[in-house]
Design an enzyme around this catalytic site. Sequence first.
Site, short mmCIF file in Angstrom:
data_model
loop_
_atom_site.label_atom_id
_atom_site.label_comp_id
_atom_site.label_asym_id
_atom_site.label_seq_id
_atom_site.Cartn_x
_atom_site.Cartn_y
_atom_site.Cartn_z
N LYS A 9 20.34 -9.62 44.21
CA LYS A 9 20.98 -8.56 43.04
C LYS A 9 22.24 -7.49 43.56
CE LYS A 9 16.89 -9.06 40.25
NZ LYS A 9 15.70 -8.23 39.86
N THR A 91 6.85 -8.49 41.94
CA THR A 91 7.87 -7.95 41.04
C THR A 91 7.99 -6.62 41.51
OG1 THR A 91 7.66 -9.57 39.43
CG2 THR A 91 9.08 -7.55 38.74
N GLU A 126 18.08 -22.26 35.08
CA GLU A 126 18.74 -21.13 35.68
C GLU A 126 20.04 -21.86 36.61
OE1 GLU A 126 15.26 -17.79 35.81
OE2 GLU A 126 15.76 -18.65 37.58
#
Length: 151
Positions: A9, A91, A126
């Site tokens: 990210k 997470t 995805e």
Amino acid sequence: MERTFVLVKPDGVQRGLIGEIIARLEGRGLKLVAAKFMAVSKELAERHYAIHKGKSFYDGLIRYITSAPVMAMVWEGPNAVALVRQTMGATRPHEAAPGTIRHDFALTVGRNLTHASDSVENGIKEIELWFSPGELVAWVRASDEWIFEDN
Ligand code: IDP
Ligand code: MG
């Protein structure tokens, strides 16, 4: 062979962690079959995170993922989905196990460095969303038989 979709990210890119993250997946024995460094459009971000629409963190998540380039990848191997999730860690970084990327390099859920598919079915979806079929490279790795075999 199972495949999974992985993103470094924007925070991972800005912090210079692309190489570290790739090294961990490569070192584990997973095989890279696609990669591209790219800016993420709002439309792609919204399609990728459609499942989180309506949640309190959704708007911030879309801003985060479109705020700087990402490194999008497809990795392959037996149990690739579970293996990669394990290497990324939980997470929420304060729940991630030592030795995982999110434990070793992240502090907050809002800047947790990576995305990895959470099921084989979502991995397929995805990969289709982020890559065209021609971008997936089928190749024989010389070390495959020393890493992938079960017997
Ligand atoms: P995952 O990335 O481990 O699969 P998900 O629950 O699918 O986690 O959430 C997607 C992403 O949304 C997380 O990686 C994180 O960046 C962000 N996120 C999830 N929960 C929160 C939250 O409570 N606050 C802020 N961001 C969150
Ligand atoms: Mg998820």
